[in-house]
Motif scaffolding. Structure first.
Motif, mmCIF file in Angstrom:
data_model
loop_
_atom_site.group_PDB
_atom_site.id
_atom_site.type_symbol
_atom_site.label_atom_id
_atom_site.label_comp_id
_atom_site.label_asym_id
_atom_site.label_seq_id
_atom_site.Cartn_x
_atom_site.Cartn_y
_atom_site.Cartn_z
ATOM 1 N N ARG A 87 -96.601 65.850 89.695
ATOM 2 C CA ARG A 87 -94.918 65.485 89.835
ATOM 3 C C ARG A 87 -94.770 64.860 91.301
ATOM 4 O O ARG A 87 -94.080 63.751 91.442
ATOM 5 N N ALA A 234 -88.276 59.313 81.856
ATOM 6 C CA ALA A 234 -88.474 60.591 81.251
ATOM 7 C C ALA A 234 -89.787 60.853 80.432
ATOM 8 O O ALA A 234 -90.786 61.646 80.910
ATOM 9 N N LEU A 235 -90.199 59.907 79.651
ATOM 10 C CA LEU A 235 -91.372 59.827 78.866
ATOM 11 C C LEU A 235 -92.534 59.666 79.733
ATOM 12 O O LEU A 235 -93.747 60.332 79.455
ATOM 13 N N TRP A 238 -93.120 62.960 81.797
ATOM 14 C CA TRP A 238 -93.456 64.112 80.886
ATOM 15 C C TRP A 238 -95.155 63.772 80.263
ATOM 16 O O TRP A 238 -95.912 64.849 80.197
ATOM 17 N N THR A 239 -95.322 62.566 80.356
ATOM 18 C CA THR A 239 -96.698 62.302 79.588
ATOM 19 C C THR A 239 -97.707 62.473 80.686
ATOM 20 O O THR A 239 -98.730 63.068 80.591
ATOM 21 N N ARG A 242 -97.710 66.470 81.165
ATOM 22 C CA ARG A 242 -98.191 67.346 80.326
ATOM 23 C C ARG A 242 -99.357 66.956 79.297
ATOM 24 O O ARG A 242 -99.983 67.684 78.671
ATOM 25 N N GLN A 255 -97.686 66.949 71.071
ATOM 26 C CA GLN A 255 -97.518 65.962 71.969
ATOM 27 C C GLN A 255 -97.546 64.542 71.945
ATOM 28 O O GLN A 255 -96.905 63.692 72.190
#
Length: 262
Positions: A87, A234-235, A238-239, A242, A255
């Motif tokens: 991140r 956000a996507l 997250w992608t 994760r 997912q």
């Protein structure tokens, strides 16, 4: 490693290229020359469309390639194995792109000052000055998402996808105004044009390029625009955090469905 340190190192690496500054100067010179020579009679319209519309949209493929390039040059392996948080690295990457966008916007200030001194600041210029930074943010969000989704051994996929999205977003602006002028703004095609953040921003700020019709209310427009940018960021985050692996995607079936629905 702190985000600040990563940001500084990424920014240095970006500008360390042999022709980085020269290339930036050539782009800015080309923007001014093409707009000035090609639109002498309606300078503000031509220059505004190029400098405050098309170039900000160009940050879609730029951001996509910028985010996707580490895996193509194998640098991503060190990101997933070194003591650096994913991140933090992604945040530093996005901050570098935002810095480049801010530098581009600031580079336009001298031309604005010259125009304001000789002509004044018409309403269209006022709208363009606030339209451009918002469009830059939206373009970075979409480009980051494309870069994360199309990370691979080559930057061809994210670059081509980014250019395709750029052309679609740019084409939706005159198409939407044409449909509105014909009274077809509420049709399915008219609704499709609202997929472009440029169209949403234009409607939200209440101005047009050619026609004289503007939306009566803009509340839903702002909600849609904020949701689009927020979901894209956000996507993408997250992608990347994760669902990405060192060599290939490591997403589970659930997912993959989340990514597809997003």
């Amino acid at each position: 490693m702190e985000i600040g340190t990563l940001y500084v190192e990424e920014l240095r690496a970006t500008m360390r290229g042999r022709f980085a500054l020269v290339g930036a100067g050539v782009i800015l010179l080309a923007v001014g020359c093409v707009a000035t020579v090609g639109t002498q009679d309606t300078w503000l319209d031509g220059y505004g469309i190029i400098a405050y519309f098309l170039v900000p949209l160009a940050f879609i493929p730029l951001a996509a390639v910028f985010v996707a390039s580490p895996r193509a040059n194998r640098f991503v392996e060190s990101i997933f194995t070194a003591p650096v948080e994913r991140r933090d690295w992604l945040t530093a990457k996005i901050l570098v792109i935002v810095t480049i966008a801010a530098a581009y916007y600031l580079a336009l200030v001298p031309m604005v000052l010259v125009y304001a001194h000789h002509v004044g600041v018409p309403l269209l210029l006022q709208k363009l000055l606030i339209w451009a930074p918002c469009l830059l943010v939206a373009s970075i969000a979409m480009g980051t998402l494309i870069g994360v989704l199309f990370i691979g051994e080559s930057i061809a996929a994210p670059a081509a996808t980014g250019m395709g999205v750029l052309l679609a977003y740019a084409g939706f602006v005159p198409l939407q105004e044409l449909l509105v002028a014909q009274g077809n703004g509420a049709t399915r095609t008219g609704h499709l044009t609202l997929a472009s953040p440029a169209v949403l921003l234009k409607n939200a700020f209440g101005f047009t390029m050619a026609v004289g019709s503007i939306p009566a209310t803009t509340t839903r427009t702002w909600i849609s625009l904020v949701a689009m940018i927020g979901i894209a960021f956000a996507l993408a985050v997250w992608t990347f955090l994760r669902a990405q692996g060192v060599e290939t995607w490591e997403a589970s079936r659930s997912q993959r469905w989340i990514i597809a629905l997003g």
